[in-house]
Design a protein around this motif. Sequence first.
Motif: not given
Length: 360
Positions: A107, A109, A148
């Motif tokens: 969740h 980056n 991500r």
Amino acid sequence: MIYDTITWFEERIMTETAATAISLRGVERRFGDVAAVDGVNLDITEGEFFSMLGPSGSGKTTVLRLIAGFDEPTAGTIELSGKPVQRLASYDRDVNTVFQDYALFPHLNVIENVEFGLRIRKVAKSRRRQLAREALDRMRLGAFERRRPSELSGGQRQRVALARAIVVDPKVLLLDEPLGALDKKLREQMQVELKDLQRNLGITFVFVTHDQEEALTLSDRIAVFSDGKIQQVDTPENLYRAPATEFVASFVGTSNLFDEEHSLRLLGMNGMYTIRPENLRVSSAGDEHAGRLTGTVRNRMFIGANHRTIIDVDDIEVSVLEPADSPNRSLGEQVSLDFNESDVRRLRADEQSAAHVALD
């Protein structure tokens, strides 16, 4: 003259010329009556690229977990920079760990993943952003900071994991088979990058692997594990050229093993010995320079720069590595083998663990 393997003195010289980063004394990890780690003694020097090598279940990963603080030893002491840590929690040890599965937060980056350890340490936001960007630049990932993990390749995720590990400037970086999930070409590329990174950072790397070629390529020294015990600690070259035990000789590279019966009958020597395939010379049985062993060619395989020839000698198989342009050997051909006595290595018995379970 036959050379026995004497590595203790060489190891002592290495460990006394630099400060000790990690020291284990009498370390055990038992589960009931079975031993995952059985009486391990080990010193790793500061700034060293040290590998723990062995098959699955040998105890190497358990030792890494004990150093990291993810598990506690049943007995023995663990010191980091001279201070006992076996009862300290993992977050109180000046080490960081890179896992095979990367363990990135999906969740977050890239730059948020790299900043995570700094945020836990309550580093100011502007400072941690600067340090994270410097770490990403070192990994050549500056252009990917907003992506991500799911948007990255396996090699890129591995670099992010490394950036997250080094950004907190640990004294010791523990790497648990970090290249195992990569394909061969990418793994070889990452090996070069890892070695360069360690050399540039100057921190201690402890690398766990079951891949002997990887360990030989990367390491300053290697500890070979089997059944919860260390069989040998040495430099890559000495480990290959002068294996101490039967297990080391057979696990690290290809080796021809002669037990006591065959050593006496074929080599005229008492004890257990090994000869590497590249140290054997093959000639036709009737050649005037015929060697001291005779046998029959059973198989011959082309492996790029070399041929591997399997020869039946008495009742054992002997492997020989010959140049690709060597004379062709026909199956069933009678040949002789010769070698230099300096290339014959005497082996001691393997270090045995009384009770062991595969927990690696």
